[in-house]
Design a protein around this motif. Structure first.
Motif, PDB file in Angstrom:
ATOM      1  N   THR A 169      72.072  -8.584  43.219  1.00 19.24           N
ATOM      2  CA  THR A 169      72.866  -9.125  42.118  1.00 19.24           C
ATOM      3  C   THR A 169      72.086  -8.964  40.813  1.00 19.24           C
ATOM      4  N   PHE A 170      72.780  -8.506  39.771  1.00 19.64           N
ATOM      5  CA  PHE A 170      72.123  -8.403  38.476  1.00 19.64           C
ATOM      6  C   PHE A 170      73.114  -8.757  37.381  1.00 19.64           C
ATOM      7  N   SER A 171      72.585  -9.098  36.209  1.00 22.11           N
ATOM      8  CA  SER A 171      73.426  -9.453  35.066  1.00 22.11           C
ATOM      9  C   SER A 171      72.853  -8.844  33.806  1.00 22.11           C
ATOM     10  N   LEU A 172      73.729  -8.532  32.867  1.00 25.54           N
ATOM     11  CA  LEU A 172      73.355  -7.937  31.592  1.00 25.54           C
ATOM     12  C   LEU A 172      73.513  -8.956  30.485  1.00 25.54           C
ATOM     13  N   ARG A 173      72.541  -9.001  29.579  1.00 24.76           N
ATOM     14  CA  ARG A 173      72.596  -9.935  28.454  1.00 24.76           C
ATOM     15  C   ARG A 173      71.971  -9.273  27.231  1.00 24.76           C
ATOM     16  N   PRO A 174      72.209  -9.816  26.017  1.00 27.32           N
ATOM     17  CA  PRO A 174      71.534  -9.289  24.825  1.00 27.32           C
ATOM     18  C   PRO A 174      70.023  -9.465  24.919  1.00 27.32           C
ATOM     19  N   MET A 175      69.315  -8.509  24.394  1.00 26.83           N
ATOM     20  CA  MET A 175      67.862  -8.573  24.344  1.00 26.83           C
ATOM     21  C   MET A 175      67.424  -9.630  23.324  1.00 26.83           C
TER      22      MET A 175
ATOM     23  N   THR B 125      67.658  -7.128  14.877  1.00 26.04           N
ATOM     24  CA  THR B 125      68.014  -7.725  13.592  1.00 26.04           C
ATOM     25  C   THR B 125      69.095  -6.970  12.845  1.00 26.04           C
ATOM     26  N   GLY B 126      69.481  -5.820  13.317  1.00 26.18           N
ATOM     27  CA  GLY B 126      70.486  -5.034  12.615  1.00 26.18           C
ATOM     28  C   GLY B 126      71.852  -5.159  13.258  1.00 26.18           C
ATOM     29  N   PRO B 127      72.894  -5.469  12.487  1.00 26.91           N
ATOM     30  CA  PRO B 127      74.229  -5.623  13.071  1.00 26.91           C
ATOM     31  C   PRO B 127      74.793  -4.330  13.635  1.00 26.91           C
ATOM     32  N   GLU B 128      74.257  -3.178  13.234  1.00 25.31           N
ATOM     33  CA  GLU B 128      74.738  -1.915  13.778  1.00 25.31           C
ATOM     34  C   GLU B 128      73.952  -1.495  15.021  1.00 25.31           C
ATOM     35  N   ALA B 129      72.948  -2.280  15.420  1.00 33.03           N
ATOM     36  CA  ALA B 129      72.149  -1.963  16.603  1.00 33.03           C
ATOM     37  C   ALA B 129      72.643  -2.763  17.795  1.00 33.03           C
ATOM     38  N   ARG B 130      72.410  -2.229  18.965  1.00 35.55           N
ATOM     39  CA  ARG B 130      72.703  -2.940  20.206  1.00 35.55           C
ATOM     40  C   ARG B 130      71.483  -2.838  21.115  1.00 35.55           C
ATOM     41  N   ALA B 131      71.110  -3.961  21.712  1.00 40.39           N
ATOM     42  CA  ALA B 131      69.946  -4.005  22.585  1.00 40.39           C
ATOM     43  C   ALA B 131      70.261  -4.948  23.744  1.00 40.39           C
ATOM     44  N   TYR B 132      70.143  -4.450  24.964  1.00 42.51           N
ATOM     45  CA  TYR B 132      70.511  -5.224  26.151  1.00 42.51           C
ATOM     46  C   TYR B 132      69.378  -5.214  27.166  1.00 42.51           C
ATOM     47  N   VAL B 133      69.343  -6.249  27.962  1.00 40.79           N
ATOM     48  CA  VAL B 133      68.419  -6.348  29.092  1.00 40.79           C
ATOM     49  C   VAL B 133      69.231  -6.699  30.328  1.00 40.79           C
ATOM     50  N   VAL B 134      68.875  -6.112  31.451  1.00 45.16           N
ATOM     51  CA  VAL B 134      69.467  -6.473  32.735  1.00 45.16           C
ATOM     52  C   VAL B 134      68.433  -7.251  33.536  1.00 45.16           C
ATOM     53  N   GLU B 135      68.880  -8.363  34.125  1.00 45.59           N
ATOM     54  CA  GLU B 135      68.021  -9.182  34.975  1.00 45.59           C
ATOM     55  C   GLU B 135      68.504  -9.129  36.419  1.00 45.59           C
ATOM     56  N   ALA B 136      67.555  -9.174  37.333  1.00 48.60           N
ATOM     57  CA  ALA B 136      67.838  -9.295  38.761  1.00 48.60           C
ATOM     58  C   ALA B 136      66.802 -10.233  39.351  1.00 48.60           C
ATOM     59  N   ALA B 137      67.258 -11.172  40.146  1.00 46.82           N
ATOM     60  CA  ALA B 137      66.363 -12.160  40.752  1.00 46.82           C
ATOM     61  C   ALA B 137      65.529 -12.869  39.690  1.00 46.82           C
ATOM     62  N   GLY B 138      66.113 -13.103  38.520  1.00 51.59           N
ATOM     63  CA  GLY B 138      65.453 -13.878  37.483  1.00 51.59           C
ATOM     64  C   GLY B 138      64.417 -13.143  36.662  1.00 51.59           C
TER      65      GLY B 138
END
Length: 262
Positions: free
Chosen positions: A37-43, A81-94
């Protein structure tokens, strides 16, 4: 995947430093094996040590990586910090197991970086180059003039024809999945989220570069509908392949563009 040199672009309005980009979270993706199981969230700022360590491990030959972890941390923070940028992290097992950074509007993101982070990044770069004389000579020989030209406003030549493929090209800069979390669909989830965000933003296409040949991820992208758009060579002599994917904006009923990327 290597960074696209065009991805060093930034935006006009800064968010509060360290705050993640806006956007809904992606629910956890569950596999038959619950350990997968994994989940994606903003960096967030707290993720930067993980992101920088993985970046250095996967892309050690990039110029920004060669400037060291301190510079790379400051540079990666600009994506938060930039509204035109996107940065994500995926977590698994915390724990984090993957990340993606990219920009939806490279020229706007470049302006943001210059205005909000330029002096700090320049100071960090000078310190890094001062203790790396060989890298400093390489920078002066291969990049200084190009970077200086990038600071100048770009004007169309008199009488120049309009662009053949109008619309903004989003740039997927880096995506990494840790070796222990491969084959779980994490990379595809990260890329799919960025492509979806680009479509919502009205971008015409998404572009990326990867190493050319067997060391690159070209076949992976081709299997998923990305189109090869040629090759370029870095100042260090590395051959990079460019891919893009045309987008269908949710605001319209058809593709924004079916032409090649920039």
């Amino acid at each position: 995947m290597d960074a696209d040199p065009r991805a060093s672009a930034r935006s006009d309005h800064a968010l509060v430093r360290g705050q993640p980009p806006a956007g809904p979270l992606v629910p956890a993706t569950r596999h038959p094996d619950e350990r997968r199981t994994f989940s994606l969230r903003p960096m967030a700022s707290a993720d930067l040590p993980f992101v920088v360590e993985e970046h250095l491990g996967h892309f050690p030959h990039g110029f920004f990586a060669r400037l060291g972890a301190g510079f790379l941390t400051s540079y990666t923070r600009t994506y938060l910090t930039g509204p035109e940028a996107r940065a994500y992290v995926v977590e698994a097992a915390g724990r984090p197991v993957g990340f993606l950074v990219g920009v939806l509007d490279p020229p706007a993101h470049r302006r943001h970086v210059l205005r909000s982070h330029g002096p700090r990044l320049a100071a960090r770069a000078l310190v890094s180059l001062a203790v790396r004389p060989r890298l400093a000579r390489h920078f002066l020989r291969t990049r200084l003039l190009r970077y200086l030209r990038g600071l100048l406003p770009r004007r169309a030549a008199p009488g120049a024809a309009p662009a053949a493929n109008p619309g903004v090209t989003a740039v997927l800069s880096h995506v990494v999945v840790t070796r222990s979390a491969r084959s779980l669909g994490i990379g595809e989830t990260l890329i799919g989220r960025f492509v979806a965000d680009a479509a919502v933003a009205g971008c015409a296409r998404v572009s990326l570069v990867t190493a050319s040949g067997p060391d690159g991820a070209g076949p992976y992208y081709e299997r998923r509908g990305w189109l090869p758009r040629g090759e370029t060579r870095t100042p260090e002599g590395r051959l990079l392949a460019t891919y893009d994917v045309p987008l269908t904006s949710p605001r319209s009923s058809g593709p924004r563009s079916s032409g090649p990327g920039r």
